[in-house]
Design a protein around this motif. Structure first.
Motif, PDB file in Angstrom:
ATOM      1  N   THR A   1      -9.980 -19.146  33.899  1.00 17.41           N
ATOM      2  CA  THR A   1      -9.715 -20.468  33.324  1.00 17.41           C
ATOM      3  C   THR A   1     -10.937 -21.340  33.551  1.00 17.41           C
ATOM      4  N   PRO A   2     -11.917 -21.283  32.668  1.00 16.59           N
ATOM      5  CA  PRO A   2     -13.173 -22.008  32.871  1.00 16.59           C
ATOM      6  C   PRO A   2     -12.990 -23.497  33.143  1.00 16.59           C
ATOM      7  N   SER A   3     -12.015 -24.137  32.499  1.00 14.87           N
ATOM      8  CA  SER A   3     -11.855 -25.580  32.679  1.00 14.87           C
ATOM      9  C   SER A   3     -11.487 -25.951  34.097  1.00 14.87           C
ATOM     10  N   GLN A   4     -10.915 -25.000  34.855  1.00 11.78           N
ATOM     11  CA  GLN A   4     -10.513 -25.278  36.226  1.00 11.78           C
ATOM     12  C   GLN A   4     -11.444 -24.646  37.256  1.00 11.78           C
ATOM     13  N   GLU A   5     -12.216 -23.632  36.842  1.00 12.56           N
ATOM     14  CA  GLU A   5     -12.977 -22.858  37.828  1.00 12.56           C
ATOM     15  C   GLU A   5     -14.487 -22.965  37.671  1.00 12.56           C
ATOM     16  N   LEU A   6     -14.954 -23.657  36.630  1.00 11.92           N
ATOM     17  CA  LEU A   6     -16.394 -23.809  36.409  1.00 11.92           C
ATOM     18  C   LEU A   6     -16.776 -25.289  36.401  1.00 11.92           C
ATOM     19  N   SER A   7     -18.029 -25.537  36.685  1.00  8.62           N
ATOM     20  CA  SER A   7     -18.537 -26.904  36.759  1.00  8.62           C
ATOM     21  C   SER A   7     -18.408 -27.616  35.420  1.00  8.62           C
ATOM     22  N   LYS A   8     -18.056 -28.893  35.491  1.00  2.44           N
ATOM     23  CA  LYS A   8     -17.970 -29.702  34.272  1.00  2.44           C
ATOM     24  C   LYS A   8     -19.333 -29.829  33.592  1.00  2.44           C
ATOM     25  N   VAL A   9     -20.403 -29.773  34.368  1.00  3.50           N
ATOM     26  CA  VAL A   9     -21.751 -29.833  33.798  1.00  3.50           C
ATOM     27  C   VAL A   9     -21.997 -28.614  32.915  1.00  3.50           C
ATOM     28  N   LEU A  10     -21.637 -27.445  33.408  1.00  2.00           N
ATOM     29  CA  LEU A  10     -21.822 -26.228  32.616  1.00  2.00           C
ATOM     30  C   LEU A  10     -20.910 -26.225  31.393  1.00  2.00           C
ATOM     31  N   LEU A  11     -19.679 -26.673  31.562  1.00  2.00           N
ATOM     32  CA  LEU A  11     -18.767 -26.725  30.425  1.00  2.00           C
ATOM     33  C   LEU A  11     -19.295 -27.656  29.338  1.00  2.00           C
ATOM     34  N   GLY A  12     -19.847 -28.789  29.754  1.00  2.00           N
ATOM     35  CA  GLY A  12     -20.374 -29.724  28.781  1.00  2.00           C
ATOM     36  C   GLY A  12     -21.639 -29.247  28.110  1.00  2.00           C
ATOM     37  N   ALA A  13     -22.462 -28.465  28.839  1.00  2.00           N
ATOM     38  CA  ALA A  13     -23.737 -27.997  28.297  1.00  2.00           C
ATOM     39  C   ALA A  13     -23.607 -26.709  27.498  1.00  2.00           C
ATOM     40  N   ALA A  14     -22.445 -26.088  27.515  1.00  2.00           N
ATOM     41  CA  ALA A  14     -22.284 -24.762  26.914  1.00  2.00           C
ATOM     42  C   ALA A  14     -22.587 -24.764  25.420  1.00  2.00           C
ATOM     43  N   ASP A  15     -23.426 -23.823  24.985  1.00  2.00           N
ATOM     44  CA  ASP A  15     -23.702 -23.633  23.560  1.00  2.00           C
ATOM     45  C   ASP A  15     -22.555 -22.917  22.860  1.00  2.00           C
ATOM     46  N   ALA A  16     -21.785 -22.165  23.621  1.00  2.00           N
ATOM     47  CA  ALA A  16     -20.638 -21.453  23.045  1.00  2.00           C
ATOM     48  C   ALA A  16     -19.648 -21.154  24.147  1.00  2.00           C
ATOM     49  N   VAL A  17     -18.380 -21.152  23.784  1.00  2.71           N
ATOM     50  CA  VAL A  17     -17.305 -20.716  24.677  1.00  2.71           C
ATOM     51  C   VAL A  17     -16.710 -19.456  24.063  1.00  2.71           C
ATOM     52  N   VAL A  18     -16.763 -18.366  24.786  1.00  2.00           N
ATOM     53  CA  VAL A  18     -16.343 -17.075  24.259  1.00  2.00           C
ATOM     54  C   VAL A  18     -15.181 -16.547  25.092  1.00  2.00           C
ATOM     55  N   THR A  19     -14.137 -16.142  24.431  1.00  3.70           N
ATOM     56  CA  THR A  19     -13.007 -15.509  25.110  1.00  3.70           C
ATOM     57  C   THR A  19     -13.098 -13.999  24.924  1.00  3.70           C
ATOM     58  N   VAL A  20     -13.149 -13.276  26.018  1.00  5.74           N
ATOM     59  CA  VAL A  20     -13.208 -11.813  25.974  1.00  5.74           C
ATOM     60  C   VAL A  20     -11.789 -11.276  26.155  1.00  5.74           C
ATOM     61  N   PRO A  21     -11.172 -10.737  25.121  1.00  5.88           N
ATOM     62  CA  PRO A  21      -9.839 -10.152  25.281  1.00  5.88           C
ATOM     63  C   PRO A  21      -9.930  -8.804  25.977  1.00  5.88           C
ATOM     64  N   PRO A  22      -8.830  -8.312  26.512  1.00  7.41           N
ATOM     65  CA  PRO A  22      -8.853  -6.971  27.118  1.00  7.41           C
ATOM     66  C   PRO A  22      -9.121  -5.916  26.060  1.00  7.41           C
ATOM     67  N   PRO A  23      -9.463  -4.711  26.470  1.00  6.56           N
ATOM     68  CA  PRO A  23      -9.782  -3.658  25.491  1.00  6.56           C
ATOM     69  C   PRO A  23      -8.607  -3.394  24.551  1.00  6.56           C
TER      70      PRO A  23
END
Length: 689
Positions: free
Chosen positions: A145-167
């Motif tokens: 859960t990036p919104s809860q586990e990653l820095s707000k600075v990185l979330l704001g600077a992200a060029d893309a948000v990618v969701t990797v589903p399971p195989p």
């Protein structure tokens, strides 16, 4: 910022495969070369992880990133900030390793932190990401859960948000073929992979195993995931009845999913919903039917399950909550179903409660998890169910979290007939089930299902095939009341029914079935959403008509009308104190609270009392005018225990206004006079549809 997702990762997809030496048999002759190790177990484990990374993790990462981002990462000629959401905590490490193999040297990978709520940790993480990006170093944050586990600075600077589903099945089947030459390939399906985590794949892909052995291990592991199921044996949506707008919404949602799969509609965020209604109205069944029709796995949980799977401490319950939402992300696209969500209290009611410190983080956690799920996984249909929608936190009921709120009421006669027919399947194919449905009117769908099961058992114990009489006997069990009490109840309910029709209301049915403290029931349709004073007063007259029939045709007023009096008092109190339809426009209370003024304000109580007596006199007048019809309906009720609205209408039209004859029981009708015990009181109930 761009967000990449897939509606259906279970379907075939083009994969940018890793560069491995081809094999005519479809096997993998280019397994990693043995490395000299003093420990044989270390050698096997190292080779296995390396193989799985190449054959499974890197392809699934490439599939999620897309060719453009993969090229940028490989070239390393531009500074990128990426955020990657992974299916579960176990996938963080293998996907991080795959990123280091896939990307140009100098990449910084930042993993999740559970301590971001601490100011010092949040500042350190923010500075770490900012410094790296300012120096031209590409940074990738990876978390469940990036919104809860990653820095707000990185979330704001992200060029893309990618969701990797399971195989998906395509990737898993290809990995198995390339992992080993032994055995024939077995095609795994989405069901065989539902709910699997990274350790499940590691445990299944064993050196020396055949393709069949690996596939069977994966399928067994998926079957052991009790929270994930495929409702293949459940009813189709077309077989469900009595759900109203909720069923129409579910059918439209399936059409939308089919259009997206076929490429006829753009991928959009699928709506979520709160299913509300009394116990037994089929909320879980609707979720199962929706998942079956859409061809999606159903992931289920409940607040009670979060507590039972933990030691009950706050941190442990929150972890179970996070695991449920992680399972939704891991099985996307899917239908998520959270049952009994009202077990989480609304924050509006916590106030100064000493339990607020415990419940508030749990409620907030659900809100944040739902937000993250809806943003990162538009292909997840999130459903919640409750028996008490008023207890659900308003912030959770709002659009964007639970978009729709559907009230699922007890079914009408047509709905009950459909439920009986669906569960009888081919049995009693030509029988008219409406008489059974009339006896069940006012009860929930689960009661109809129970009647079918009990009737089958009755027939089985008798050593014969199921008959309509078995259903009727189970729908109307032995009567504990005396004949005198039954006659009193019949006259009371007949008064409600006849007066309702005389005032132009639509009557669904009337019965003498026992339901708790109630000895009978009259069900009418609600006249509209914006009632006038005349409509409200007519409703009160219908409610008082049972007492009027007791006075005019029975043995006099009794305590059996207590429920009718409560409804009448509540309606009139709201008319005067809430709706501005009385002598003043003053709004003194909400409609549901207005009757409390009767206890607090003597003059208000006198006003309501005067209205009650005036409207009771009106009810007595109508019953007297139609007493012949009231008596006829009462006699038929004694014979059949339940009548439809059409049957009561026919009796009303047949009898002249002045006739007062008592009608014989219709030929062929069975009278049930068996008495096991006496029961005091009767109560007429009006249930608006």
């Amino acid at each position: 910022m761009s967000t990449q997702s897939s509606l259906d990762h279970h379907s075939s997809a083009s994969v940018d495969d890793v560069d491995l030496e081809p094999d005519d048999t479809g096997g993998d002759p280019a397994s990693p070369a043995p490395v000299r190790h003093t420990d044989l177990r270390s050698m096997i484990n190292s080779a296995q992880r390396h193989s799985l990374r190449d054959l499974l993790v890197i392809p699934m990462l490439k599939q999620a990133l897309g060719s453009a981002l993969v090229r940028q990462l490989k070239r390393g000629d531009s500074t990128l900030a990426l955020v990657i959401a992974v299916p579960s905590p176990a996938w963080v490490a293998p996907l991080s390793e795959a990123l280091t193999r896939l990307a140009f040297q100098g990449l910084m990978i930042i993993g999740p932190s559970e301590r971001l709520q601490r100011a010092d940790e949040a500042a350190r993480r923010a500075e770490e990401a900012a410094k790296a990006l300012s120096k031209g170093v590409s940074v990738i944050g990876i978390a469940v859960t990036p919104s809860q586990e990653l820095s707000k600075v990185l979330l704001g600077a992200a060029d893309a948000v990618v969701t990797v589903p399971p195989p998906d099945a395509t990737l898993a089947n290809r990995a198995i073929r390339r992992f080993t030459r032994k055995g024939q390939a077995e095609a795994l399906s989405a069901r065989d992979l539902a709910g699997l985590d990274w350790p499940d794949f590691v445990a299944a892909f064993r050196r020396g195993s055949s393709r069949q052995e690996i596939a069977r291990r994966l399928a067994r592991a998926a079957a052991a995931r009790s929270s994930v199921s495929f409702a293949e044996n459940g009813p189709p949506l077309s077989a469900l009845t009595g759900y109203g707008p909720a069923l129409e919404w579910a059918q439209a949602l399936v059409h939308e999913i089919d259009a997206m799969r076929a490429g006829h509609a753009p991928v959009a965020v699928l709506e979520s919903a709160l299913l509300a209604g009394p116990p037994g109205t089929g909320k879980t069944l609707l979720a199962q039917a929706l998942a079956r029709e859409a061809g999606l796995p159903l992931v289920t949980s409940s607040v009670a399950a979060w507590f039972s799977a933990s030691d009950g401490h706050l941190g442990a319950v929150i972890r179970e909550q996070a695991n449920f939402f992680a399972s939704l992300r891991a099985n996307r696209p899917c239908v998520g179903f959270l049952d009994e969500i009202d077990a989480l209290p609304s924050r509006l009611g916590l106030g100064g409660s000493r339990n607020a410190d415990f419940w508030t983080p749990l409620i907030t956690g659900v809100l944040l998890n739902v937000d993250q799920l809806r943003q990162a996984c538009p292909d997840v249909i999130f459903l919640a169910a409750t028996n008490h929608p008023e207890r659900v936190d308003p912030a959770l009921r709002r659009p964007g979290r639970l978009d729709r709120v559907f009230e699922i009421a007890p079914p009408d006669v047509a709905g009950l007939t459909g439920i009986l027919r669906a569960h009888l399947r081919a049995e009693l194919a030509g029988a008219d089930l409406s008489s059974v449905a009339q006896l069940l009117l006012g009860r929930v769908g689960a009661a109809a299902v129970q009647v079918v099961h009990a009737a089958r058992r009755r027939a089985r114990l008798a050593g014969r095939a199921l008959t309509l009489e078995d259903l009727l006997a189970e729908a109307s069990p032995p009567e504990p009341r005396s004949l005198a009490e039954l006659k009193a109840c019949a006259i009371h309910e007949a008064g409600h029914a006849v007066v309702a029709l005389a005032l132009g209301r639509t009557l669904q049915g009337v019965s003498l079935q026992l339901a708790g403290a109630s000895g009978g029931m009259t069900r009418i349709e609600h006249p509209g959403f914006i009632p006038t004073r005349s409509v409200i007063e007519d409703t009160v007259v219908i409610g008082l008509a049972g007492r009027a029939a007791d006075i005019v045709l029975g043995s006099g007023a009794s305590a059996g009308a207590v429920g009718d009096l409560a409804i009448a008092t509540r309606e009139l109190s709201a008319l005067h104190a809430s709706f501005g339809l009385g002598r003043t426009l003053l709004h003194r209370a909400e409609a549901e609270d207005a009757s409390a003024l009767v206890r607090l304000d003597g003059r208000f109580a006198q006003s309501i009392e005067a209205d009650l007596r005036r409207l009771l006199d009106r009810a007595i007048t109508i019953v007297t005018k139609h007493q012949s019809a009231v008596l006829a309906v009462a006699e038929w009720l004694l014979a059949r225990r339940a009548l439809s609205g059409a049957q009561v209408q026919a009796l009303l039209e047949t009898h002249s206004l002045s006739a007062a004859a008592t009608y014989d029981v219709p030929a062929g009708a069975a009278r049930t006079d068996s008495v096991d015990a006496l029961d005091s009181g009767h109560e007429g109930i009006i249930l608006p549809s």
